[in-house]
Scaffold this motif. Sequence first.
Motif, PDB file in Angstrom:
ATOM      1  N   VAL A 107       0.853  -1.185   0.000  1.00  0.00           N
ATOM      2  CA  VAL A 107       0.000   0.000   0.000  1.00  0.00           C
ATOM      3  C   VAL A 107       0.890   1.237   0.000  1.00  0.00           C
ATOM      4  CG1 VAL A 107      -1.753   1.303   1.259  1.00  0.00           C
ATOM      5  CG2 VAL A 107      -1.848  -1.194   1.223  1.00  0.00           C
ATOM      6  N   VAL A 108       0.747   2.071  -1.023  1.00  0.00           N
ATOM      7  CA  VAL A 108       1.548   3.296  -1.093  1.00  0.00           C
ATOM      8  C   VAL A 108       0.781   4.498  -0.551  1.00  0.00           C
ATOM      9  CG1 VAL A 108       2.960   2.486  -3.005  1.00  0.00           C
ATOM     10  CG2 VAL A 108       0.836   3.699  -3.492  1.00  0.00           C
ATOM     11  N   ARG A 109      -0.540   4.397  -0.528  1.00  0.00           N
ATOM     12  CA  ARG A 109      -1.343   5.429   0.114  1.00  0.00           C
ATOM     13  C   ARG A 109      -2.585   4.775   0.696  1.00  0.00           C
ATOM     14  NH1 ARG A 109      -1.582   9.256  -3.672  1.00  0.00           N
ATOM     15  NH2 ARG A 109      -3.677   8.867  -4.457  1.00  0.00           N
ATOM     16  N   HIS A 110      -2.772   4.966   1.993  1.00  0.00           N
ATOM     17  CA  HIS A 110      -3.880   4.301   2.673  1.00  0.00           C
ATOM     18  C   HIS A 110      -5.212   4.989   2.374  1.00  0.00           C
ATOM     19  CE1 HIS A 110      -1.829   1.290   5.202  1.00  0.00           C
ATOM     20  NE2 HIS A 110      -0.799   2.102   5.078  1.00  0.00           N
ATOM     21  N   SER A 111      -6.264   4.228   2.556  1.00  0.00           N
ATOM     22  CA  SER A 111      -7.614   4.719   2.300  1.00  0.00           C
ATOM     23  C   SER A 111      -7.943   5.907   3.206  1.00  0.00           C
ATOM     24  CB  SER A 111      -8.630   3.596   2.525  1.00  0.00           C
ATOM     25  OG  SER A 111      -8.535   3.109   3.854  1.00  0.00           O
ATOM     26  N   VAL A 112      -9.033   6.571   2.885  1.00  0.00           N
ATOM     27  CA  VAL A 112      -9.472   7.738   3.655  1.00  0.00           C
ATOM     28  C   VAL A 112     -10.925   7.536   4.071  1.00  0.00           C
ATOM     29  CG1 VAL A 112      -9.798  10.241   3.682  1.00  0.00           C
ATOM     30  CG2 VAL A 112      -7.926   9.243   2.336  1.00  0.00           C
ATOM     31  N   TYR A 113     -11.190   7.749   5.351  1.00  0.00           N
ATOM     32  CA  TYR A 113     -12.555   7.714   5.871  1.00  0.00           C
ATOM     33  C   TYR A 113     -12.921   9.097   6.408  1.00  0.00           C
ATOM     34  CZ  TYR A 113     -13.281   2.631   5.742  1.00  0.00           C
ATOM     35  OH  TYR A 113     -13.471   1.332   5.339  1.00  0.00           O
ATOM     36  N   LEU A 114     -14.143   9.476   6.149  1.00  0.00           N
ATOM     37  CA  LEU A 114     -14.694  10.711   6.698  1.00  0.00           C
ATOM     38  C   LEU A 114     -15.469  10.381   7.967  1.00  0.00           C
ATOM     39  CD1 LEU A 114     -15.658  13.709   6.599  1.00  0.00           C
ATOM     40  CD2 LEU A 114     -17.521  12.926   5.102  1.00  0.00           C
ATOM     41  N   LEU A 115     -15.066  10.971   9.077  1.00  0.00           N
ATOM     42  CA  LEU A 115     -15.837  10.828  10.310  1.00  0.00           C
ATOM     43  C   LEU A 115     -17.070  11.704  10.189  1.00  0.00           C
ATOM     44  CD1 LEU A 115     -16.260   9.925  13.270  1.00  0.00           C
ATOM     45  CD2 LEU A 115     -14.884  11.911  13.954  1.00  0.00           C
ATOM     46  N   ARG A 116     -18.215  11.069  10.012  1.00  0.00           N
ATOM     47  CA  ARG A 116     -19.455  11.823   9.826  1.00  0.00           C
ATOM     48  C   ARG A 116     -19.985  12.368  11.144  1.00  0.00           C
ATOM     49  NH1 ARG A 116     -22.377  12.698   5.801  1.00  0.00           N
ATOM     50  NH2 ARG A 116     -21.873  11.954   3.713  1.00  0.00           N
ATOM     51  N   SER A 117     -19.897  11.580  12.188  1.00  0.00           N
ATOM     52  CA  SER A 117     -20.340  12.072  13.496  1.00  0.00           C
ATOM     53  C   SER A 117     -19.858  11.132  14.583  1.00  0.00           C
ATOM     54  CB  SER A 117     -21.874  12.193  13.562  1.00  0.00           C
ATOM     55  OG  SER A 117     -22.489  10.921  13.480  1.00  0.00           O
ATOM     56  N   ILE A 118     -19.705  11.696  15.760  1.00  0.00           N
ATOM     57  CA  ILE A 118     -19.434  10.904  16.960  1.00  0.00           C
ATOM     58  C   ILE A 118     -20.211  11.567  18.088  1.00  0.00           C
ATOM     59  CG2 ILE A 118     -17.295  12.196  17.410  1.00  0.00           C
ATOM     60  CD1 ILE A 118     -16.200   9.606  18.710  1.00  0.00           C
ATOM     61  N   GLU A 119     -20.939  10.764  18.839  1.00  0.00           N
ATOM     62  CA  GLU A 119     -21.761  11.314  19.916  1.00  0.00           C
ATOM     63  C   GLU A 119     -21.746  10.358  21.099  1.00  0.00           C
ATOM     64  OE1 GLU A 119     -26.264  13.133  20.756  1.00  0.00           O
ATOM     65  OE2 GLU A 119     -25.757  12.346  18.770  1.00  0.00           O
ATOM     66  N   VAL A 120     -21.661  10.925  22.285  1.00  0.00           N
ATOM     67  CA  VAL A 120     -21.656  10.151  23.526  1.00  0.00           C
ATOM     68  C   VAL A 120     -22.859  10.567  24.363  1.00  0.00           C
ATOM     69  CG1 VAL A 120     -20.385   9.645  25.658  1.00  0.00           C
ATOM     70  CG2 VAL A 120     -19.146   9.886  23.497  1.00  0.00           C
ATOM     71  N   HIS A 121     -23.490   9.605  24.980  1.00  0.00           N
ATOM     72  CA  HIS A 121     -24.611   9.865  25.889  1.00  0.00           C
ATOM     73  C   HIS A 121     -24.179  10.920  26.913  1.00  0.00           C
ATOM     74  CE1 HIS A 121     -27.651   9.219  28.951  1.00  0.00           C
ATOM     75  NE2 HIS A 121     -28.249   8.280  28.239  1.00  0.00           N
ATOM     76  N   PRO A 122     -24.968  11.975  27.116  1.00  0.00           N
ATOM     77  CA  PRO A 122     -24.566  13.054  28.034  1.00  0.00           C
ATOM     78  C   PRO A 122     -24.195  12.590  29.436  1.00  0.00           C
ATOM     79  CG  PRO A 122     -26.470  13.734  26.755  1.00  0.00           C
ATOM     80  CD  PRO A 122     -26.246  12.274  26.451  1.00  0.00           C
ATOM     81  N   SER A 123     -24.815  11.526  29.919  1.00  0.00           N
ATOM     82  CA  SER A 123     -24.518  11.042  31.269  1.00  0.00           C
ATOM     83  C   SER A 123     -23.177  10.324  31.358  1.00  0.00           C
ATOM     84  CB  SER A 123     -25.628  10.096  31.750  1.00  0.00           C
ATOM     85  OG  SER A 123     -26.858  10.773  31.848  1.00  0.00           O
ATOM     86  N   PHE A 124     -22.549  10.067  30.202  1.00  0.00           N
ATOM     87  CA  PHE A 124     -21.297   9.311  30.197  1.00  0.00           C
ATOM     88  C   PHE A 124     -20.177  10.071  29.495  1.00  0.00           C
ATOM     89  CE2 PHE A 124     -24.760   6.338  30.656  1.00  0.00           C
ATOM     90  CZ  PHE A 124     -24.326   5.506  31.674  1.00  0.00           C
ATOM     91  N   ARG A 125     -20.320  11.382  29.436  1.00  0.00           N
ATOM     92  CA  ARG A 125     -19.270  12.195  28.832  1.00  0.00           C
ATOM     93  C   ARG A 125     -18.180  12.526  29.852  1.00  0.00           C
ATOM     94  NH1 ARG A 125     -23.360  16.233  25.470  1.00  0.00           N
ATOM     95  NH2 ARG A 125     -24.076  14.638  24.005  1.00  0.00           N
ATOM     96  N   HIS A 126     -17.015  12.909  29.326  1.00  0.00           N
ATOM     97  CA  HIS A 126     -15.877  13.354  30.139  1.00  0.00           C
ATOM     98  C   HIS A 126     -15.265  12.236  30.981  1.00  0.00           C
ATOM     99  CE1 HIS A 126     -17.240  17.244  28.822  1.00  0.00           C
ATOM    100  NE2 HIS A 126     -18.367  17.134  29.490  1.00  0.00           N
TER     101      HIS A 126
END
Length: 263
Positions: A107-126
């Motif tokens: 592999v001379v250039r690795h694939s690319v992924y777009l992070l569309r979203s990441i979300e954590v339940h408010p009670s379990f953040r930080h």
Amino acid sequence: MSEKNGIEMSIDDMSVLHRAGSISYGLIGSESAVDNFIIEVGRANLSGFNYFHKKFGMPYEFLLKRSVSSGHALFAATDDRDRLLGFARFEKIADDVERVHKGKKSVVRHSVYLLRSIEVHPSFRHIGIGRLLFAIAVECLRSNIITMPDNADAARFFKEKLMFEKVSGNDCTVSSRYKNYLLLSYPKARVLLKIIAGNYPRMVMPELIDSYESLMFMSNMGKAISKKDIIRFETLLMNSSHLLDGNLLNEMNLFLKSFVSNS
């Protein structure tokens, strides 16, 4: 258990990639897996997921199932009750570029992924769930990752905590249409989980750290340690050795050898 495309699937069609305490981190294998989750949506008197619900009026079950049906990589963090604690959605926008030289493919250039979203339940953040979920996901994807945060706090988090950088003008990793995005290059993505584990070992490997500290305390107090406890520690160490930094790994191995030599 069954296999799908070489990935071992659990009975609820989620491939568990890592487990820390009561939290499982995995890759969702089908739309039906979403039906097994308890998804708490935020309301007046209930803490829960709310970003997509408030901004687009979109049910979370629909969002997650649509992600899977669209071919996106969907990763989730769940507790022992199958309650959804967090999720991350990735869309593949570029494949690996390979070269064959003297009959060997590389592999001379690795694939690319777009992070569309990441979300954590408010009670379990930080408490590190989002950071660990993301690191486990990118280790699985083995790819370059790009994203476009929708606010300054999110951008700062990606840069300071997850090692993203702004796509430079002469970067050939991604198309010029993504020039204003943030990029986590593959060399950084592949070591992110180990870096986080080195900085926050208890967050990533709570059972191993608890076992080690308990055995150390018993040893220092001159208390007897059972063979069962040693075997459990040895198993935990073997399963997590690839995540430990060199100093802690050597320290734990020396501690373990002291029992083997005295047995």
